[in-house]
Design an enzyme around this catalytic site. Structure first.
Site, short mmCIF file in Angstrom:
data_model
loop_
_atom_site.label_atom_id
_atom_site.label_comp_id
_atom_site.label_asym_id
_atom_site.label_seq_id
_atom_site.Cartn_x
_atom_site.Cartn_y
_atom_site.Cartn_z
N GLU A 1 2.05 -4.03 5.91
CA GLU A 1 2.32 -3.43 7.38
C GLU A 1 3.31 -3.81 8.01
OE1 GLU A 1 -0.84 -6.98 7.70
OE2 GLU A 1 -0.03 -5.58 5.96
N CYS B 1 -4.09 -9.50 1.41
CA CYS B 1 -4.02 -11.12 1.87
C CYS B 1 -5.40 -11.75 1.61
CB CYS B 1 -3.09 -11.34 3.20
SG CYS B 1 -2.88 -13.16 3.20
N HIS C 1 1.75 -8.63 2.73
CA HIS C 1 1.47 -7.71 4.05
C HIS C 1 2.47 -6.50 3.96
CE1 HIS C 1 -1.28 -10.54 6.13
NE2 HIS C 1 -0.68 -11.51 5.65
#
Length: 520
Positions: free
Chosen positions: A181, A89, A179
């Protein structure tokens, strides 16, 4: 021996912190692959990274624009280290901006994205090996890349983002606008694993045994022949710290168990029996309940409660330390989540933590925090690796301020007793139902609210007790536990019948976020 030399033999991936609410999860996910990972400030220099010797670097996301006056930057020499770098990002935008590409506010380009989006892969890439050509990912960006730097090529896009994944394989630089994660990116774990294992060449052999060896070496180097005090609360964190320190420095450790009058039912005796008896820790038990309760009288603000408890905790330690000779260190069971919730350079403080923000500036001890790079589930794994019994390792998490932050408003003995007794019933019934391993944390709260009820033939005006039960993996996010109705009914019936001054039970069905685990 320095900390750096201790870590030299451990492969590690460093995550540079740019302020994303998810950045700690990046390190957590990478650890799941057997690779040690931790956050470092975005201000770290290339030379400092050389000394740490990571096999990979991740630039986290963040809320800022690369064009903001206070934008977080990066030492440009880091790009010349030859170490694989993954920008996530804001991290991808920073790579683009610093290496000659173009980033514009997404609103100007008409491609602002928040929420799940479909990523379309246009080329094969090691980063996306084993993942489908189209996959759902979580986008959350205000700016967007519109031109990529020389040497980079497009790997993937989305309907609203022309450059959702880019790479320069010659320089080992990778960027993704989403993202990986978070769980909303369906193949995010695969992507991070590809980066760690395939691109960075991680062996995937880091384990709690490695951590134990590393921490013992670090503790011995830090402490030398000096003495350490540890505050035992009876919770998982301080218990694990105690056993780890005992293994590292033996009789140089003295444990002080401060009974501040805010403990769970029978907890004091259990602490002495388990840790003092079974593990042979040298424990001094201090009854300081009157000191704490007098200071907390009429205090309603939760932050003031935490500060008072944190300060008084250290003053009690000072009193006890003055009776001992040569004590230089105070050990605490601070976790990674505690530090994050207390705010970092790039993140807003959610609430001060009793192990972080409640300590006076003139504290007489140096701090040792062996668990401050671990998440809660990792602490439990550490306890098992240290040979601790499951009844200790799986003990319910308990905050340092104790029941003070589970009593809303001013603290009284009557309110404390309602929480002690109701909490004991809750824990007993959860265990009887076989749910104690499925529910990550559960406890009761005296809401401070009184309501009208009818018990027998008489009117009552008594306290409302809230039940808080959550499921989680690492404590950073949590969902309320969907307990069976028959279990909740039994818990409710027992509490209102067995606990004085309680006539109503409510169930907290709020996730984290927006709520925190504790009510205060």
């Amino acid at each position: 021996m320095t900390e750096i030399s201790i870590l030299n033999d451990v492969q590690k991936i460093i995550v540079l912190d740019y302020g994303s609410q998810y950045n700690q999860l990046i390190a957590r996910r990478i650890r799941e692959f057997g690779v040690f990972s931790e956050l470092k400030s975005h201000k770290i220099t290339a030379q400092e990274l050389r000394e740490i010797n990571p096999i990979g670097i991740v630039l986290s996301g963040g809320p800022n624009s690369v064009y903001a006056d206070n934008a977080f930057g990066i030492d440009p020499e880091i790009f010349e280290l030859g170490i694989p770098i993954l920008g996530i990002c804001y991290g991808m935008q920073l790579i683009t901006h610093k290496l000659g590409g173009k980033v514009v506010p997404a609103g100007q380009a008409g491609n602002r994205e928040y929420g799940q989006s479909t990523l379309h892969l246009r080329e094969t890439s090691k980063l996306f090996s084993g993942t489908p050509q189209e996959q759902l990912v979580l986008m959350s960006h205000g700016d967007a890349v519109t031109e990529i730097p020389e040497g980079f090529h497009l790997v993937g896009d989305s309907n609203d983002c022309p450059y959702a994944a880019i790479e320069n394989t010659e320089k080992n630089l990778y960027g993704i606008q989403f993202h990986p994660e978070v769980r909303h990116s369906v193949y995010g774990n695969d992507i991070l694993q590809n980066f760690a294992i395939s691109i960075c060449g991680a062996r995937g052999d880091w384990s709690m045994d490695n951590f134990i060896d590393m921490e013992i070496a670090k503790i011995r180097e830090t402490v030398g022949d000096r003495k350490v005090l540890l505050g035992l609360s009876g919770g998982v964190d301080s218990s694990v710290v105690g056993v780890l320190l005992q293994k590292a420095i033996g009789d140089q450790l003295t444990c002080i168990f401060v009974d501040h009058g805010l403990l769970r039912k029978d907890e004091g005796d259990q602490v002495m029996g388990m840790l003092g008896g079974k593990f042979g820790l040298n424990i001094i038990r201090v009854d300081a309940s009157k000191r704490f309760l007098d200071l907390l009288a009429d205090v309603e603000d939760p932050e003031k409660k935490r500060k008072i408890i944190g300060n008084e905790f250290v003053y009690v330690f000072d009193d006890e330390a003055s009776k001992l000779k040569g004590v230089d260190f105070l050990a605490q069971g601070t976790l990674y989540t505690d530090i994050i919730e207390s705010g970092t350079e790039t993140a807003q403080t959610i609430k001060s933590h009793h192990n972080v923000g409640g300590l006076p500036e003139d504290m007489q001890f140096e701090l040792i925090e062996p668990l401050n790079t671990l998440f809660k589930d990792e602490v439990r794994a550490l306890g098992i690796a240290l040979g601790m019994p499951e009844e200790i390792v799986w003990r319910q998490p308990f905050p340092g301020p104790g029941l003070a932050i589970r009593v809303m408003g001013a603290i009284t003995e009557e309110k404390l007793e309602t929480v002690r007794e109701s909490d004991a019933i809750l824990r007993e019934e959860i265990a009887k139902a076989g749910l104690d391993r499925d529910v990550w944390q559960y406890f009761t709260v005296n809401t401070g609210v009184r309501s009208v009820g009818v018990m027998g033939d008489g009117r009552t005006y008594d306290y409302t007790i809230a039940i808080r039960a959550i499921t989680s993996i690492d404590g950073m996010t949590a969902d309320f536990a969907q307990l069976p109705w028959d279990v909740l009914k039994k818990i409710s019936t027992r509490i209102v019948n067995e606990v004085d001054h309680v006539n109503r039970i409510v169930y907290d069905i709020t996730s984290k976020p927006p709520a925190t685990v504790e009510w205060e």
